[in-house]
Write a protein that holds these residues in place. Structure first.
Motif, short mmCIF file in Angstrom:
data_model
loop_
_atom_site.label_atom_id
_atom_site.label_comp_id
_atom_site.label_asym_id
_atom_site.label_seq_id
_atom_site.Cartn_x
_atom_site.Cartn_y
_atom_site.Cartn_z
N GLU A 1 -34.99 5.61 -45.39
CA GLU A 1 -34.65 5.64 -46.90
C GLU A 1 -33.44 6.38 -46.98
O GLU A 1 -33.38 7.21 -47.93
CB GLU A 1 -35.83 6.06 -47.41
CG GLU A 1 -37.04 5.26 -47.55
CD GLU A 1 -38.15 5.75 -48.06
OE1 GLU A 1 -38.01 6.93 -48.62
OE2 GLU A 1 -39.26 5.27 -48.24
N HIS A 2 -32.41 6.26 -46.37
CA HIS A 2 -31.08 6.90 -46.51
C HIS A 2 -31.26 8.59 -46.18
O HIS A 2 -29.81 9.19 -46.33
CB HIS A 2 -30.49 6.46 -47.88
CG HIS A 2 -30.39 5.05 -48.02
ND1 HIS A 2 -29.50 4.34 -47.47
CD2 HIS A 2 -31.12 4.22 -48.76
CE1 HIS A 2 -29.62 3.17 -47.87
NE2 HIS A 2 -30.51 2.94 -48.52
N VAL A 3 -32.11 9.03 -45.81
CA VAL A 3 -32.10 10.44 -45.65
C VAL A 3 -32.02 10.67 -44.10
O VAL A 3 -32.86 10.66 -43.29
CB VAL A 3 -33.34 11.32 -46.11
CG1 VAL A 3 -33.28 12.70 -45.98
CG2 VAL A 3 -33.56 11.05 -47.73
N ARG A 4 -30.63 11.17 -43.74
CA ARG A 4 -30.55 11.29 -42.42
C ARG A 4 -30.95 13.02 -41.84
O ARG A 4 -31.36 12.76 -40.63
CB ARG A 4 -28.91 11.37 -42.18
CG ARG A 4 -28.37 11.68 -40.82
CD ARG A 4 -28.81 10.78 -39.65
NE ARG A 4 -28.42 9.52 -39.73
CZ ARG A 4 -28.99 8.40 -39.08
NH1 ARG A 4 -30.00 8.65 -38.20
NH2 ARG A 4 -28.60 7.34 -39.34
N PHE A 5 -30.75 13.76 -42.60
CA PHE A 5 -31.39 15.14 -42.22
C PHE A 5 -31.92 15.75 -43.44
O PHE A 5 -31.76 15.74 -44.65
CB PHE A 5 -30.17 15.75 -41.31
CG PHE A 5 -29.19 16.20 -42.13
CD1 PHE A 5 -29.15 17.22 -43.01
CD2 PHE A 5 -27.85 15.63 -42.28
CE1 PHE A 5 -27.93 17.70 -43.74
CE2 PHE A 5 -26.79 15.78 -42.94
CZ PHE A 5 -26.84 16.86 -43.71
N VAL A 6 -32.71 16.79 -43.26
CA VAL A 6 -33.30 17.92 -44.05
C VAL A 6 -32.87 19.19 -43.18
O VAL A 6 -33.08 19.46 -42.05
CB VAL A 6 -34.81 17.52 -44.01
CG1 VAL A 6 -35.35 19.00 -44.77
CG2 VAL A 6 -35.11 16.51 -44.56
N GLN A 7 -32.43 19.80 -44.07
CA GLN A 7 -32.08 21.34 -43.63
C GLN A 7 -32.52 22.24 -44.68
O GLN A 7 -32.47 22.10 -45.91
CB GLN A 7 -30.61 21.50 -43.31
CG GLN A 7 -29.49 21.36 -44.32
CD GLN A 7 -28.26 21.17 -44.02
OE1 GLN A 7 -27.74 20.99 -42.72
NE2 GLN A 7 -27.22 21.54 -44.96
N ALA A 8 -32.78 23.58 -44.23
CA ALA A 8 -33.16 24.76 -45.04
C ALA A 8 -32.22 25.95 -44.56
O ALA A 8 -32.10 26.21 -43.51
CB ALA A 8 -34.69 24.98 -44.74
N VAL A 9 -32.32 26.93 -45.60
CA VAL A 9 -31.55 28.01 -45.23
C VAL A 9 -32.20 29.11 -46.42
O VAL A 9 -32.57 28.64 -47.30
CB VAL A 9 -30.15 28.01 -45.62
CG1 VAL A 9 -29.55 27.64 -46.79
CG2 VAL A 9 -29.47 29.42 -45.16
N LEU A 10 -31.92 30.46 -46.39
CA LEU A 10 -32.71 31.23 -47.09
C LEU A 10 -31.19 31.92 -47.67
O LEU A 10 -30.45 31.97 -47.11
CB LEU A 10 -33.25 32.75 -46.55
CG LEU A 10 -34.64 32.27 -45.83
CD1 LEU A 10 -35.06 33.37 -45.05
CD2 LEU A 10 -35.48 31.63 -46.79
N GLN A 11 -31.24 32.20 -48.96
CA GLN A 11 -30.38 32.52 -50.11
C GLN A 11 -30.85 33.35 -51.09
O GLN A 11 -31.74 32.92 -51.65
CB GLN A 11 -29.33 31.34 -50.42
CG GLN A 11 -28.05 32.10 -51.17
CD GLN A 11 -27.16 30.75 -51.61
OE1 GLN A 11 -27.60 29.63 -51.56
NE2 GLN A 11 -26.03 31.07 -51.91
#
Length: 127
Positions: free
Chosen positions: A63-73
Motif C-alpha cells: 500500500e505504498h508505505v515503504r518504511f515506518v520510523q520513529a524517534v523521540l523528540q
C-alpha cells in the motif's frame, strides 16, 4: 519549528531497494528483522535513548508505505511513514503514545499495512 525560518513539505527522497523481507536500522544496527521480538527490543531501546531512532523497511510493500520510523523528540514519540510515489519517497508523520507506536510497527511488520493514514501530516523541512 523556528518561526523565523521558512519551511516546506515539498521534499522527496530517492527510493532505495530493501534487500531483505523486513529490515531494521538504528544508530548501531542495520540488519534483517527476522522476528517481531527483535523489532520490539529495538523500539524499547529507542524509548530509553532520546538520541536513538528505529526504521523498519519492508521489501514487498502493498500500500505504498515503504518504511515506518520513529524517534523521540521533546519527550514525544514521532512516527513517520515513507510513502512511495513513483520513484520517490515523501515523509508524513504524527505524534503518538509509545503503545500506539508499538502497535503501528507491529501491524506494519505483520501485514505491511498502516491504518489511519489520514492522521499523518507531511513533514516540514527548512528551506
Amino acid at each position: 519549528m523556528n518561526q523565523n525560518k521558512e519551511t516546506t513539505t515539498d521534499v522527496r527522497f530517492v527510493k532505495t531497494a530493501c534487500q531483505s523481507p523486513r529490515h531494521v536500522r538504528m544508530q548501531t544496527i542495520d540488519k534483517p528483522a527476522t522476528c517481531w521480538e527483535f523489532v520490539e527490543d529495538c523500539l524499547w531501546e529507542m524509548f530509553d535513548d532520546p538520541d536513538e531512532f528505529v526504521t523498519l523497511t519492508i521489501e514487498d510493500i502493498k500500500e505504498h508505505v515503504r518504511f515506518v520510523q520513529a524517534v523521540l523528540q521533546d519527550d514525544q514519540t514521532i512516527v513517520q511513514l515513507g510513502i512511495e510515489e513513483d520513484d520517490q519517497i515523501r515523509l508524513v508523520e504524527k505524534i503518538c503514545p509509545q503503545r500506539e507506536c508499538m502497535d503501528i510497527f507491529r501491524k506494519f511488520y505483520e501485514t505491511t499495512q498502516v491504518t489511519g493514514l489520514e492522521d499523518y501530516t507531511p513533514v516540514e523541512f527548512y528551506k
